[in-house]
Write a protein that holds these residues in place. Structure first.
Motif, PDB file in Angstrom:
ATOM      1  N   ALA A   1       0.818  -1.286  -0.192  1.00  0.00           N
ATOM      2  CA  ALA A   1       0.044  -0.011   0.045  1.00  0.00           C
ATOM      3  C   ALA A   1       0.968   1.398  -0.091  1.00  0.00           C
ATOM      4  O   ALA A   1       0.539   2.176  -0.634  1.00  0.00           O
ATOM      5  CB  ALA A   1      -0.868   0.040   1.281  1.00  0.00           C
ATOM      6  N   LEU A   2       1.857   1.126   0.715  1.00  0.00           N
ATOM      7  CA  LEU A   2       2.892   2.228   0.668  1.00  0.00           C
ATOM      8  C   LEU A   2       3.509   2.767  -0.847  1.00  0.00           C
ATOM      9  O   LEU A   2       3.565   3.630  -0.970  1.00  0.00           O
ATOM     10  CB  LEU A   2       4.114   2.228   1.745  1.00  0.00           C
ATOM     11  CG  LEU A   2       3.683   2.019   3.140  1.00  0.00           C
ATOM     12  CD1 LEU A   2       4.851   1.500   4.127  1.00  0.00           C
ATOM     13  CD2 LEU A   2       3.354   3.233   3.691  1.00  0.00           C
ATOM     14  N   ARG A   3       3.812   1.745  -1.464  1.00  0.00           N
ATOM     15  CA  ARG A   3       4.425   1.783  -2.620  1.00  0.00           C
ATOM     16  C   ARG A   3       3.222   2.373  -3.630  1.00  0.00           C
ATOM     17  O   ARG A   3       3.670   2.953  -4.606  1.00  0.00           O
ATOM     18  CB  ARG A   3       5.048   0.405  -3.256  1.00  0.00           C
ATOM     19  CG  ARG A   3       6.304   0.018  -2.337  1.00  0.00           C
ATOM     20  CD  ARG A   3       6.917  -1.365  -2.893  1.00  0.00           C
ATOM     21  NE  ARG A   3       7.785  -1.668  -2.124  1.00  0.00           N
ATOM     22  CZ  ARG A   3       8.561  -2.826  -1.857  1.00  0.00           C
ATOM     23  NH1 ARG A   3       8.048  -3.787  -2.415  1.00  0.00           N
ATOM     24  NH2 ARG A   3       9.581  -3.104  -1.107  1.00  0.00           N
ATOM     25  N   LEU A   4       2.173   1.757  -3.828  1.00  0.00           N
ATOM     26  CA  LEU A   4       1.251   2.100  -4.459  1.00  0.00           C
ATOM     27  C   LEU A   4       0.617   3.653  -4.254  1.00  0.00           C
ATOM     28  O   LEU A   4       0.545   4.425  -5.299  1.00  0.00           O
ATOM     29  CB  LEU A   4      -0.150   1.233  -4.421  1.00  0.00           C
ATOM     30  CG  LEU A   4      -0.206   0.013  -4.913  1.00  0.00           C
ATOM     31  CD1 LEU A   4      -0.999  -1.111  -4.185  1.00  0.00           C
ATOM     32  CD2 LEU A   4       0.155  -0.150  -6.447  1.00  0.00           C
TER      33      LEU A   4
ATOM     34  N   GLY B   1      -0.532   7.736  -6.222  1.00  0.00           N
ATOM     35  CA  GLY B   1      -0.975   8.747  -5.755  1.00  0.00           C
ATOM     36  C   GLY B   1      -2.339   8.604  -4.656  1.00  0.00           C
ATOM     37  O   GLY B   1      -2.511   9.711  -4.161  1.00  0.00           O
ATOM     38  N   LEU B   2      -2.989   7.606  -4.885  1.00  0.00           N
ATOM     39  CA  LEU B   2      -3.923   7.615  -3.750  1.00  0.00           C
ATOM     40  C   LEU B   2      -3.359   7.261  -2.310  1.00  0.00           C
ATOM     41  O   LEU B   2      -2.214   6.869  -2.342  1.00  0.00           O
ATOM     42  CB  LEU B   2      -4.898   6.261  -3.944  1.00  0.00           C
ATOM     43  CG  LEU B   2      -5.697   6.397  -5.137  1.00  0.00           C
ATOM     44  CD1 LEU B   2      -6.716   5.300  -5.608  1.00  0.00           C
ATOM     45  CD2 LEU B   2      -6.977   7.764  -5.194  1.00  0.00           C
ATOM     46  N   SER B   3      -4.052   7.403  -1.403  1.00  0.00           N
ATOM     47  CA  SER B   3      -3.661   7.164  -0.180  1.00  0.00           C
ATOM     48  C   SER B   3      -3.344   5.762   0.374  1.00  0.00           C
ATOM     49  O   SER B   3      -4.129   4.960  -0.316  1.00  0.00           O
ATOM     50  CB  SER B   3      -4.601   7.884   1.206  1.00  0.00           C
ATOM     51  OG  SER B   3      -5.818   7.061   1.028  1.00  0.00           O
TER      52      SER B   3
ATOM     53  N   ALA C   1      -8.132  -0.174   1.983  1.00  0.00           N
ATOM     54  CA  ALA C   1      -9.769  -0.365   1.945  1.00  0.00           C
ATOM     55  C   ALA C   1     -10.156  -1.320   0.947  1.00  0.00           C
ATOM     56  O   ALA C   1     -10.961  -2.054   0.700  1.00  0.00           O
ATOM     57  CB  ALA C   1     -10.189   0.971   2.054  1.00  0.00           C
ATOM     58  N   MET C   2      -9.477  -0.989  -0.402  1.00  0.00           N
ATOM     59  CA  MET C   2      -9.853  -1.764  -1.635  1.00  0.00           C
ATOM     60  C   MET C   2      -9.390  -3.279  -1.536  1.00  0.00           C
ATOM     61  O   MET C   2     -10.212  -4.069  -1.840  1.00  0.00           O
ATOM     62  CB  MET C   2      -8.948  -0.921  -2.797  1.00  0.00           C
ATOM     63  CG  MET C   2      -9.523   0.303  -3.177  1.00  0.00           C
ATOM     64  SD  MET C   2      -8.905   0.765  -5.015  1.00  0.00           S
ATOM     65  CE  MET C   2      -7.599   1.925  -4.366  1.00  0.00           C
TER      66      MET C   2
END
Length: 45
Positions: A2-5, A10-12, A18-19
């Motif tokens: 999630a940190l890399r994405l 650009g999304l949190s 959550a996704m």
């Protein structure tokens, strides 16, 4: 991940998590059989 994405797209970080949670729950709900699971009753002391 999630940190890399979050950094690259650009999304949190929370949005990505959550996704993933939503996908995991959707997938589980389609594949699990819960008809034998019984409700547990809790009594306050």
């Amino acid at each position: 991940m999630a940190l890399r994405l979050s950094k690259s797209l650009g999304l949190s970080q929370e949005s990505w998590l959550a996704m993933q949670d939503a996908y995991d729950l959707w997938h589980a709900s389609r594949n699990l059989k819960l008809d034998r699971v019984k409700k547990v009753e809790l009594n306050a002391a």
